[in-house]
Design a protein around this motif. Structure first.
Motif, PDB file in Angstrom:
ATOM      1  N   PHE A 446     -44.886  68.755 -17.130  1.00  0.00           N
ATOM      2  CA  PHE A 446     -43.655  68.674 -17.925  1.00  0.00           C
ATOM      3  C   PHE A 446     -42.941  67.354 -17.662  1.00  0.00           C
ATOM      4  CE2 PHE A 446     -41.411  72.408 -20.003  1.00  0.00           C
ATOM      5  CZ  PHE A 446     -42.583  72.951 -20.491  1.00  0.00           C
ATOM      6  N   GLN A 447     -42.652  67.097 -16.413  1.00  0.00           N
ATOM      7  CA  GLN A 447     -41.823  65.939 -16.089  1.00  0.00           C
ATOM      8  C   GLN A 447     -42.481  64.622 -16.486  1.00  0.00           C
ATOM      9  OE1 GLN A 447     -42.191  63.709 -12.897  1.00  0.00           O
ATOM     10  NE2 GLN A 447     -40.792  62.489 -14.120  1.00  0.00           N
ATOM     11  N   ILE A 448     -43.764  64.474 -16.176  1.00  0.00           N
ATOM     12  CA  ILE A 448     -44.429  63.193 -16.428  1.00  0.00           C
ATOM     13  C   ILE A 448     -44.754  63.014 -17.907  1.00  0.00           C
ATOM     14  CG2 ILE A 448     -46.506  61.839 -15.937  1.00  0.00           C
ATOM     15  CD1 ILE A 448     -46.434  63.051 -13.090  1.00  0.00           C
ATOM     16  N   ALA A 449     -45.241  64.064 -18.564  1.00  0.00           N
ATOM     17  CA  ALA A 449     -45.566  63.952 -19.992  1.00  0.00           C
ATOM     18  C   ALA A 449     -44.303  63.720 -20.813  1.00  0.00           C
ATOM     19  CB  ALA A 449     -46.299  65.201 -20.469  1.00  0.00           C
ATOM     20  N   ILE A 450     -43.221  64.445 -20.511  1.00  0.00           N
ATOM     21  CA  ILE A 450     -41.964  64.242 -21.235  1.00  0.00           C
ATOM     22  C   ILE A 450     -41.471  62.813 -21.031  1.00  0.00           C
ATOM     23  CG2 ILE A 450     -39.497  64.854 -21.237  1.00  0.00           C
ATOM     24  CD1 ILE A 450     -40.371  67.769 -20.760  1.00  0.00           C
ATOM     25  N   LYS A 451     -41.569  62.319 -19.816  1.00  0.00           N
ATOM     26  CA  LYS A 451     -41.138  60.946 -19.522  1.00  0.00           C
ATOM     27  C   LYS A 451     -41.909  59.948 -20.367  1.00  0.00           C
ATOM     28  CE  LYS A 451     -42.653  59.015 -15.767  1.00  0.00           C
ATOM     29  NZ  LYS A 451     -42.903  58.573 -14.373  1.00  0.00           N
ATOM     30  N   PRO A 458     -36.035  52.128 -22.367  1.00  0.00           N
ATOM     31  CA  PRO A 458     -36.900  50.991 -22.034  1.00  0.00           C
ATOM     32  C   PRO A 458     -38.271  51.444 -21.537  1.00  0.00           C
ATOM     33  CG  PRO A 458     -34.696  50.658 -21.145  1.00  0.00           C
ATOM     34  CD  PRO A 458     -34.732  52.063 -21.666  1.00  0.00           C
ATOM     35  N   GLN A 459     -39.267  50.632 -21.820  1.00  0.00           N
ATOM     36  CA  GLN A 459     -40.641  50.966 -21.445  1.00  0.00           C
ATOM     37  C   GLN A 459     -40.795  51.217 -19.946  1.00  0.00           C
ATOM     38  OE1 GLN A 459     -42.632  51.911 -23.929  1.00  0.00           O
ATOM     39  NE2 GLN A 459     -44.085  50.219 -24.050  1.00  0.00           N
ATOM     40  N   PHE A 463     -42.503  54.670 -17.538  1.00  0.00           N
ATOM     41  CA  PHE A 463     -43.714  54.606 -16.718  1.00  0.00           C
ATOM     42  C   PHE A 463     -43.461  54.367 -15.229  1.00  0.00           C
ATOM     43  CE2 PHE A 463     -45.010  53.329 -21.050  1.00  0.00           C
ATOM     44  CZ  PHE A 463     -45.886  54.369 -21.299  1.00  0.00           C
ATOM     45  N   SER A 464     -42.212  54.139 -14.840  1.00  0.00           N
ATOM     46  CA  SER A 464     -41.924  54.027 -13.406  1.00  0.00           C
ATOM     47  C   SER A 464     -41.719  55.428 -12.838  1.00  0.00           C
ATOM     48  CB  SER A 464     -40.675  53.165 -13.169  1.00  0.00           C
ATOM     49  OG  SER A 464     -39.533  53.781 -13.739  1.00  0.00           O
ATOM     50  N   GLY A 465     -41.806  55.555 -11.540  1.00  0.00           N
ATOM     51  CA  GLY A 465     -41.664  56.880 -10.953  1.00  0.00           C
ATOM     52  C   GLY A 465     -41.182  56.832  -9.518  1.00  0.00           C
ATOM     53  N   TYR A 466     -40.508  57.894  -9.104  1.00  0.00           N
ATOM     54  CA  TYR A 466     -40.039  58.043  -7.727  1.00  0.00           C
ATOM     55  C   TYR A 466     -40.578  59.354  -7.193  1.00  0.00           C
ATOM     56  CZ  TYR A 466     -36.891  54.387  -9.219  1.00  0.00           C
ATOM     57  OH  TYR A 466     -36.400  53.221  -9.729  1.00  0.00           O
ATOM     58  N   SER A 591     -37.836  59.237 -14.493  1.00  0.00           N
ATOM     59  CA  SER A 591     -37.740  59.471 -13.054  1.00  0.00           C
ATOM     60  C   SER A 591     -36.610  58.618 -12.489  1.00  0.00           C
ATOM     61  CB  SER A 591     -39.078  59.101 -12.404  1.00  0.00           C
ATOM     62  OG  SER A 591     -39.070  59.387 -11.040  1.00  0.00           O
ATOM     63  N   LEU A 592     -35.730  59.227 -11.692  1.00  0.00           N
ATOM     64  CA  LEU A 592     -34.554  58.520 -11.187  1.00  0.00           C
ATOM     65  C   LEU A 592     -34.465  58.604  -9.666  1.00  0.00           C
ATOM     66  CD1 LEU A 592     -31.843  59.892 -13.663  1.00  0.00           C
ATOM     67  CD2 LEU A 592     -33.040  57.700 -13.817  1.00  0.00           C
ATOM     68  N   PRO A 593     -33.918  57.570  -9.019  1.00  0.00           N
ATOM     69  CA  PRO A 593     -33.577  57.711  -7.600  1.00  0.00           C
ATOM     70  C   PRO A 593     -32.527  58.812  -7.449  1.00  0.00           C
ATOM     71  CG  PRO A 593     -33.428  55.413  -8.321  1.00  0.00           C
ATOM     72  CD  PRO A 593     -33.583  56.247  -9.541  1.00  0.00           C
ATOM     73  N   MET A 594     -32.467  59.428  -6.293  1.00  0.00           N
ATOM     74  CA  MET A 594     -31.559  60.554  -6.090  1.00  0.00           C
ATOM     75  C   MET A 594     -30.101  60.190  -6.374  1.00  0.00           C
ATOM     76  SD  MET A 594     -33.322  63.275  -5.251  1.00  0.00           S
ATOM     77  CE  MET A 594     -34.489  62.710  -6.495  1.00  0.00           C
ATOM     78  N   ALA A 595     -29.658  59.033  -5.934  1.00  0.00           N
ATOM     79  CA  ALA A 595     -28.260  58.647  -6.132  1.00  0.00           C
ATOM     80  C   ALA A 595     -27.932  58.459  -7.609  1.00  0.00           C
ATOM     81  CB  ALA A 595     -27.960  57.367  -5.352  1.00  0.00           C
ATOM     82  N   VAL A 596     -28.862  57.869  -8.356  1.00  0.00           N
ATOM     83  CA  VAL A 596     -28.644  57.664  -9.794  1.00  0.00           C
ATOM     84  C   VAL A 596     -28.634  59.012 -10.511  1.00  0.00           C
ATOM     85  CG1 VAL A 596     -29.541  56.576 -11.894  1.00  0.00           C
ATOM     86  CG2 VAL A 596     -29.674  55.361  -9.707  1.00  0.00           C
TER      87      VAL A 596
END
Length: 609
Positions: A446-451, A458-459, A463-466, A591-596
């Motif tokens: 779910f998380q990766i395919a939706i992303k 932005p591209q 495709f980036s991930g944490y 995918s976001l850093p925890m603080a963001v």
């Protein structure tokens, strides 16, 4: 008459006053419109500058990392390998990160729309972390048994991964890419020699595991090589001469270049590298190893939590989960203690499949029952489907129990939920529900395919991930299975607790190995004492932590943060809280850093109060 004159005078004054008020109001409205227009224009200008900046970065990043380009569906560099070990690459990577960070700082964050302010934070976080990572000599450790470039190239070379094999040009591109890979095998040896000189080397047990991985591809007959698979599946629309020419080229490449290169790398490990490996199992045994490990912990958890604090959280979670497990033991009426219950669940034949395919089929059946519940909890679901496949034979002995590979961006290939069928005693039936929730839906798939399918972002964000976000979400997906009613069977609930225990033990064991001087054997024993996992699975897990320190911390830390944010939203919004909307907020910006992520959820809560 006087009254009339007075009335007229008063009327004139009122009229004049009204006209003046109207003029003032019109001036104010005009000023507000002009100010609003100026703000809008400034915002549009900042937005365009930012979007152009991150778009150019993404293009430059793909040019520098051709393998990444292939995995994200950009086929412009399919003939290039792009070694990450050369001095030219390291210099270009630094200039890329520093240059774009400098440009980012010139953009006024406050002038961006809210969604791009979070994107701005994300982009800046990435560049800063990359620059910090450069200060540690990871280039001297280019391979480990859990993940390495050889494994990536083998997966691409099967023709069942991201590398396309549809046209003659595709086949020729792969031969060119292999030339670059063969050069990389020599560069890796040079970098590892530098590591030997600087005492930055793998633990011996990990280096020894790489030898059979390489040996599996050293074949006498090119047609027996896994790299020959694309020729076995060559498209029917190729002409006979094209087929003959490509077949000859692939045989020549495998026999004369690829196999000798892999044999050279294997011999290097056996004769040169392994005798120089280190005795210490943890990162603390490397020069500046404790500081390096703290950085890796920060990087993977996207927090600044001290590793000692993480260790204590782990100990607390292990104790809590053990208590829950004991309640299950009592519920099912098992007469022995918890350790005997572990032994029973790990040995009784009724809890295990006897055929590999039955395990895979079991997961495909479980997929249908989980999918029925998902619409109750999600507005947004991935367009891409997923399939279940066994881990390839060449890496099954050292691979994790399960993993996930994202679908092709163009929709040509579904997501893949890999299940390791090497040791069926490490894959109990009671662990299937929670593992499916984690690796497939609504976890990683779910998380990766939706992303990847997001529009209007932005591209780089697609495709980036944490690890903390992605693994934290997958572990949260297991937690969500409770609400879905998927753990009514106490044994399946025990499976959920068992997997949660794994993630809690990781906090203890990873920090124990790398910050507290634990040995491999000590780590293995701790996990045996606190879980029903098969010893082969425990060993693979511990060796994984040894190879990629800090990564295993991200699961539990990420999950705890997502649960904390959900509870905060439920408390603040009360009856207004919508679980589907909350999940939308988590999943629809990548995918976001925890603080963001925390800032985003707080902003969402405020807008809904």
């Amino acid at each position: 008459m006087k009254k009339s004159l007075l009335f007229m005078a008063i009327s004139s004054v009122l009229t004049l006053s009204a006209c003046q008020d109207n003029d003032v109001q019109e001036t104010q409205v005009t000023s507000k419109k002009q100010a609003s227009s100026a703000v809008s224009s400034k915002q549009q200008s900042a937005e365009k500058i930012y979007l152009d900046l991150v778009d150019n970065y993404f293009k430059d990043q793909l040019k520098l990392n051709p393998l990444m380009a292939t995995f994200v569906g950009n086929n412009d560099y399919n003939d290039e390998f792009g070694s990450n070990l050369t001095e030219a690459y390291l210099k270009a990577r630094h200039e890329l990160n520093q240059g774009y960070l400098d440009k980012l700082k010139k953009i006024d964050r406050a002038s961006l729309p809210t969604n791009l302010q979070f994107s701005y934070d994300l982009f800046g976080y990435d560049r800063n972390m990359e620059l910090i990572s450069e200060t540690y000599p990871s280039r001297w450790l280019p391979m480990n048994q859990f993940y390495n470039t050889v494994i990536t190239m083998v997966q691409l070379g099967t023709g069942e991964s991201a590398q396309p094999f549809k046209t003659v040009e595709d086949y020729q591109n792969w031969l060119s890419r292999l030339d670059g890979f063969i050069e990389w095998t020599q560069q890796a040896q040079e970098r590892m020699n530098q590591g030997i000189e600087s005492k930055v080397v793998l633990p011996r047990v990990l280096a020894e595991k790489i030898v059979p991985q390489l040996q599996a591809h050293i074949v006498a007959n090119p047609e027996e090589s896994i790299f020959f698979a694309p020729i076995k599946n060559i498209p029917d629309n190729f002409t006979d001469s094209q087929k003959a020419e490509l077949t000859a080229s692939y045989k020549k490449m495998i026999a004369e270049k690829l196999v000798p290169a892999l044999a050279s790398l294997k011999d290097y490990f056996k004769d040169t590298y392994i005798p120089k490996t280190r005795a210490a199992d943890g990162w603390w045994g490397l020069p500046n190893g404790k500081a390096w490990y703290q950085h890796l912990a920060n990087q993977h958890t996207t927090t600044k939590m001290p590793v000692d604090e993480i260790h204590e959280i782990g100990l607390s979670e292990v104790a809590r989960i053990l208590s829950e497990m004991d309640k299950v033991r009592e519920q099912v009426g098992f007469k022995g203690d918890l350790k005997a219950f572990f032994a029973h669940l790990s040995s009784d034949p009724k809890y295990f499949f006897t055929e590999r395919q039955d395990l895979v089929d079991g997961y495909m059946g479980l997929k249908d029952s989980i999918n029925k519940e998902l619409p109750k909890y999600f507005n947004v679901m991935p367009e891409a489907d997923y399939i279940v496949k066994p881990v390839e034979a060449f890496r099954e002995q050292s691979a994790a129990g399960a993993s996930y590979q994202s679908p092709a961006v163009d929709g040509s290939r579904p997501g893949i939920f890999y299940i390791n069928t090497y040791n069926l005693k490490a894959q109990p039936k009671w662990g299937m529900t929670t593992l499916s929730l984690h690796e497939a839906a609504p976890g990683h798939h779910f998380q990766i395919a939706i992303k990847q399918e997001l529009k209007g972002v932005p591209q780089f964000q697609r495709f980036s991930g944490y690890t903390a976000f992605e693994e934290g979400w997958a572990l949260y997906a297991e937690y969500l299975g409770m609400e879905m009613g998927l753990f009514k069977d106490p044994y399946q609930y025990f499976g959920k607790l068992s997997d949660e225990m794994l993630r809690a033990m990781r906090l203890v064991v990873d920090t124990g190995l790398h910050a507290k001087g634990w040995s491999r054997e000590q780590a293995i024993q701790y996990m045996k004492d606190n879980s029903p996992m098969a010893e082969s699975d425990i060993t693979a897990e511990v060796e994984r932590y040894m190879a990629i320190p800090g990564q295993a911390l991200s699961y539990k830390i990420g999950q705890l943060k997502i649960i904390e944010l959900r509870e905060r939203a439920e408390k603040a919004l009360g009856n207004k809280f919508d679980i589907k909307a909350f999940h939308d907020q988590i999943l629809t910006t990548g995918s976001l850093p925890m603080a963001v992520m925390e800032d985003k959820i707080d902003s969402w809560i405020a807008s809904n109060q």
